[in-house]
Motif scaffolding. Structure first.
Motif, PDB file in Angstrom:
ATOM      1  N   MET A   1       0.300  -0.096   0.000  1.00  0.00           N
ATOM      2  CA  MET A   1       0.000   0.000   0.000  1.00  0.00           C
ATOM      3  C   MET A   1       0.640   0.205   0.000  1.00  0.00           C
ATOM      4  SD  MET A   1      -0.449   0.084   0.420  1.00  0.00           S
ATOM      5  CE  MET A   1      -0.263  -0.729   0.687  1.00  0.00           C
ATOM      6  N   SER A   2       0.994  -0.352   1.382  1.00  0.00           N
ATOM      7  CA  SER A   2       0.564   0.267   0.766  1.00  0.00           C
ATOM      8  C   SER A   2       1.084   0.718   0.264  1.00  0.00           C
ATOM      9  CB  SER A   2      -0.047   0.171   1.135  1.00  0.00           C
ATOM     10  OG  SER A   2      -0.176   0.098   1.021  1.00  0.00           O
ATOM     11  N   THR A   3       0.673   1.871   0.071  1.00  0.00           N
ATOM     12  CA  THR A   3       1.175   2.329   0.895  1.00  0.00           C
ATOM     13  C   THR A   3       1.911   2.063   0.216  1.00  0.00           C
ATOM     14  OG1 THR A   3       2.706   1.791   0.268  1.00  0.00           O
ATOM     15  CG2 THR A   3       1.239   2.864  -0.254  1.00  0.00           C
ATOM     16  N   PRO A   4       2.166   4.590  -0.155  1.00  0.00           N
ATOM     17  CA  PRO A   4       2.218   4.533  -0.944  1.00  0.00           C
ATOM     18  C   PRO A   4       2.240   3.665  -0.832  1.00  0.00           C
ATOM     19  CG  PRO A   4       2.048   4.680  -0.717  1.00  0.00           C
ATOM     20  CD  PRO A   4       2.325   3.965   0.683  1.00  0.00           C
ATOM     21  N   PRO A   5       2.537   5.296  -2.396  1.00  0.00           N
ATOM     22  CA  PRO A   5       2.977   5.592  -2.823  1.00  0.00           C
ATOM     23  C   PRO A   5       2.738   3.882  -3.270  1.00  0.00           C
ATOM     24  CG  PRO A   5       1.841   5.271  -3.497  1.00  0.00           C
ATOM     25  CD  PRO A   5       1.505   5.019  -2.190  1.00  0.00           C
ATOM     26  N   THR A   6       4.810   7.309  -4.309  1.00  0.00           N
ATOM     27  CA  THR A   6       5.661   6.836  -4.503  1.00  0.00           C
ATOM     28  C   THR A   6       5.895   7.315  -4.842  1.00  0.00           C
ATOM     29  OG1 THR A   6       4.674   6.322  -3.448  1.00  0.00           O
ATOM     30  CG2 THR A   6       3.656   6.416  -3.045  1.00  0.00           C
ATOM     31  N   GLY A 140      -6.617  -1.053   2.514  1.00  0.00           N
ATOM     32  CA  GLY A 140      -6.362  -0.631   1.144  1.00  0.00           C
ATOM     33  C   GLY A 140      -7.160   0.595   0.756  1.00  0.00           C
ATOM     34  N   ILE A 141      -8.394   0.669   1.226  1.00  0.00           N
ATOM     35  CA  ILE A 141      -9.231   1.836   0.924  1.00  0.00           C
ATOM     36  C   ILE A 141      -8.726   3.065   1.676  1.00  0.00           C
ATOM     37  CG2 ILE A 141     -11.556   2.807   1.152  1.00  0.00           C
ATOM     38  CD1 ILE A 141     -12.603  -0.074   0.744  1.00  0.00           C
ATOM     39  N   CYS A 142      -8.314   2.881   2.928  1.00  0.00           N
ATOM     40  CA  CYS A 142      -7.760   4.002   3.694  1.00  0.00           C
ATOM     41  C   CYS A 142      -6.513   4.561   3.014  1.00  0.00           C
ATOM     42  CB  CYS A 142      -7.415   3.555   5.109  1.00  0.00           C
ATOM     43  SG  CYS A 142      -8.852   3.266   6.178  1.00  0.00           S
ATOM     44  N   ASN A 143      -5.717   3.685   2.412  1.00  0.00           N
ATOM     45  CA  ASN A 143      -4.517   4.126   1.713  1.00  0.00           C
ATOM     46  C   ASN A 143      -4.853   5.085   0.576  1.00  0.00           C
ATOM     47  OD1 ASN A 143      -1.511   3.691   1.091  1.00  0.00           O
ATOM     48  ND2 ASN A 143      -2.469   3.175  -0.851  1.00  0.00           N
ATOM     49  N   ALA A 144      -6.022   4.896  -0.033  1.00  0.00           N
ATOM     50  CA  ALA A 144      -6.418   5.733  -1.168  1.00  0.00           C
ATOM     51  C   ALA A 144      -6.811   7.142  -0.751  1.00  0.00           C
ATOM     52  CB  ALA A 144      -7.585   5.075  -1.912  1.00  0.00           C
ATOM     53  N   THR A 145      -6.839   7.431   0.563  1.00  0.00           N
ATOM     54  CA  THR A 145      -7.206   8.772   1.007  1.00  0.00           C
ATOM     55  C   THR A 145      -6.018   9.726   1.033  1.00  0.00           C
ATOM     56  OG1 THR A 145      -6.845   8.268   3.375  1.00  0.00           O
ATOM     57  CG2 THR A 145      -9.043   7.831   2.470  1.00  0.00           C
ATOM     58  N   SER A 146      -4.812   9.255   0.704  1.00  0.00           N
ATOM     59  CA  SER A 146      -3.641  10.123   0.745  1.00  0.00           C
ATOM     60  C   SER A 146      -3.810  11.402  -0.069  1.00  0.00           C
ATOM     61  CB  SER A 146      -2.394   9.368   0.290  1.00  0.00           C
ATOM     62  OG  SER A 146      -1.854   8.613   1.351  1.00  0.00           O
ATOM     63  N   PRO A 147      -4.313  11.329  -1.319  1.00  0.00           N
ATOM     64  CA  PRO A 147      -4.482  12.580  -2.065  1.00  0.00           C
ATOM     65  C   PRO A 147      -5.504  13.509  -1.430  1.00  0.00           C
ATOM     66  CG  PRO A 147      -5.448  10.738  -3.260  1.00  0.00           C
ATOM     67  CD  PRO A 147      -4.641  10.159  -2.146  1.00  0.00           C
ATOM     68  N   LEU A 148      -6.465  12.948  -0.704  1.00  0.00           N
ATOM     69  CA  LEU A 148      -7.439  13.792  -0.015  1.00  0.00           C
ATOM     70  C   LEU A 148      -6.761  14.552   1.122  1.00  0.00           C
ATOM     71  CD1 LEU A 148     -10.424  11.271   0.223  1.00  0.00           C
ATOM     72  CD2 LEU A 148      -9.981  12.965  -1.559  1.00  0.00           C
ATOM     73  N   TRP A 149      -5.940  13.853   1.896  1.00  0.00           N
ATOM     74  CA  TRP A 149      -5.179  14.524   2.944  1.00  0.00           C
ATOM     75  C   TRP A 149      -4.253  15.573   2.336  1.00  0.00           C
ATOM     76  CZ3 TRP A 149      -7.249  13.970   7.371  1.00  0.00           C
ATOM     77  CH2 TRP A 149      -7.716  12.737   7.838  1.00  0.00           C
ATOM     78  N   GLY A 150      -3.639  15.220   1.217  1.00  0.00           N
ATOM     79  CA  GLY A 150      -2.737  16.165   0.568  1.00  0.00           C
ATOM     80  C   GLY A 150      -3.448  17.428   0.137  1.00  0.00           C
ATOM     81  N   MET A 151      -4.665  17.254  -0.383  1.00  0.00           N
ATOM     82  CA  MET A 151      -5.451  18.409  -0.792  1.00  0.00           C
ATOM     83  C   MET A 151      -5.798  19.273   0.407  1.00  0.00           C
ATOM     84  SD  MET A 151      -6.921  19.728  -3.547  1.00  0.00           S
ATOM     85  CE  MET A 151      -6.197  21.222  -2.909  1.00  0.00           C
ATOM     86  N   ALA A 152      -6.164  18.639   1.509  1.00  0.00           N
ATOM     87  CA  ALA A 152      -6.501  19.392   2.721  1.00  0.00           C
ATOM     88  C   ALA A 152      -5.290  20.158   3.245  1.00  0.00           C
ATOM     89  CB  ALA A 152      -7.032  18.439   3.793  1.00  0.00           C
TER      90      ALA A 152
END
Length: 349
Positions: A1-6, A140-152
C-alpha cells in the motif's frame, strides 16, 4: 500500500505504499524532488509500460494482503523491519549495478532521515498495526485517502498549489466516501476505530512527508535514485533501533508469514519502486499516478477472495466515492498537466 505511494524520495509501496501520496499526486511515488536531476530508469524500457502499470497495480494491491499474513506470526514492527530490509536490498543491488553513489552531506542525510520516518518507517508500521484489527480491504481503501489529505494540507501548507473549486469538491466527496465505507449511519458498528484511525494516519503521513521533501530536498543536486536508496537505508536503520525495544525475538518462523514479509519487501517495496520510477520516466506522473485508483480495487478483491474477508455493500460503494473524490482533487487544466509531465521527463538543473 501500501502504501504509498511513490520517485526518489518515495514511500515505496503505496500501502504503506503506497502507496504513495503527495500533495499534488495520489499515493504513488513521484519522480523525485523538484529540481533534482533525473536518472535513467533501472527497469528495462523494453517491457511495455502497460505491463509495468499492471504489475505495479497488482503488487501494491496485494501488499495489504501480505501485511495481514505477516502479522499473523510476527509483530507489526518486525513485519515492517523485514519489509524494509528486503526492499532496501533490492534497491541497493540496483544502485551497485548502476554505479550510483549515495548522497553526501550531513544536512542532506538529516533531511532524508526525517523523510524516511514520514514516508517509510511510520506509515509502514501504522498499516501493520492497523491490520491487527481491521481487514486488509479497509486498509487498502484508507490508503487511497492520501491525495485527499494532501489536498486538505495544501490549503495551508503550499501557497503555490491553491485548490480550485473542483478540487475542494473532490475533497468533500472523498471524505464522504470514507464515512460511507465506515458505515457512519450505523454508528461505526463493527468497525475498529483505533485500527481505522491508524490506517488513516498512515495515509496522512505521506503528504506530510512530501511537503517536507519539497521544502528541504528540492534542488539537492543528487540523483533521484540515490536519494531513495539513502532514504530506505535510513528507514531500515530507524526500525532496527525501534523494533528490539518493543518486541522480542520470534520463537518460530512459520513459512507462509515469512514468505509474505519477504515478498512485501522485495516486491511491494523494492521492485514496486523500480517499476513506478520507470513509469514516471516513460509516461509522466499524471499517467503513472493512475495506479492509485486500481490499488484499493485489487486489495479488496484479494482480501475477499484469498483471505475470505467479509464485504458489505457500503465498502465498494464508499471506495468508489473515495476514488472519485481523489480523482477530482488531482484534476488540473490540460496545459498544466502537460507542462508537469514534460518537466518530469526532462533533466532538471
Amino acid at each position: 500500500m501500501s502504501t504509498p505511494p511513490t520517485p526518489s524520495i518515495a514511500p515505496t509501496a503505496g500501502p504503506g505504499q503506497q502507496h504513495p501520496g503527495s500533495v499534488d499526486a495520489p499515493a504513488v511515488e513521484r519522480s523525485g524532488p523538484v529540481g533534482a536531476p533525473t536518472a535513467k530508469p533501472p527497469v528495462p524500457s523494453a517491457l511495455d509500460w502497460r505491463i509495468r502499470f499492471g504489475l505495479l497495480s497488482l503488487i501494491w494491491g496485494f501488499s495489504f494482503l501480505l501485511i495481514k499474513v505477516g502479522t499473523e506470526a510476527y509483530a507489526p514492527f518486525q513485519v515492517t523491519l523485514g519489509r524494509l530490509v528486503f526492499g532496501t536490498l533490492v534497491v541497493a543491488a540496483v544502485l551497485v549495478v548502476k554505479r550510483q553513489r549515495l548522497p553526501r552531506g550531513t544536512r542532506t542525510w538529516l533531511h532524508l532521515a526525517v523523510a524516511a520516518l514520514l514516508l517509510n518507517a511510520l506509515p509502514f508500521s501504522l498499516f501493520a498495526y492497523a491490520e491487527l484489527t481491521i481487514p486488509s480491504t479497509l486498509a487498502g481503501i484508507c490508503n487511497a485517502t492520501s491525495p485527499l489529505w494532501g489536498m486538505a494540507l495544501s490549503l495551508v501548507a503550499l501557497s503555490e498549489d491553491r485548490p480550485t473549486r473542483r478540487r475542494v469538491a473532490g475533497l468533500g466527496l472523498g471524505f464522504f466516501g470514507v464515512l460511507t465505507v465506515l458505515g457512519v449511519w450505523q454508528g461505526f458498528s463493527g468497525v475498529d476505530l483505533a485500527g481505522t484511525a491508524m490506517a488513516l494516519l498512515a495515509s496522512l503521513s505521506y503528504p506530510i512527508g512530501w511537503i517536507y521533501v519539497r521544502r528541504t530536498l528540492a534542488g539537492s543536486g543528487h540523483s533521484n535514485f540515490s536519494l531513495t536508496g539513502a532514504q530506505m537505508l535510513l528507514a531500515t536503520a530507524e526500525l532496527a533501533v525501534v523494533t528490539p525495544l518493543f518486541t522480542s525475538v520470534p520463537t518460530s518462523f512459520p513459512v507462509a508469514p515469512m514468505l509474505a514479509v519477504m515478498a512485501l519487501g522485495a516486491l511491494g517495496t523494492g521492485l514496486a519502486f523500480l517499476l513506478q520510477y520507470s513509469l514516471v520516466d516513460d509516461v509522466g506522473p499524471t499517467t503513472a499516478q493512475m495506479v492509485t485508483y486500481f490499488v484499493p480495487v485489487i486489495a479488496t478483491a484479494a482480501g475477499v477472495a484469498v483471505l475470505g474477508e467479509s464485504l458489505s455493500w457500503s465498502t465498494p460503494v464508499g471506495a468508489v466515492i473515495v476514488l472519485a473524490g481523489a480523482a477530482l482533487t488531482q484534476s488540473r487544466p490540460r496545459a498544466a498537466r502537460g507542462a508537469r509531465d514534460a518537466g518530469a521527463r526532462s533533466p532538471r538543473p
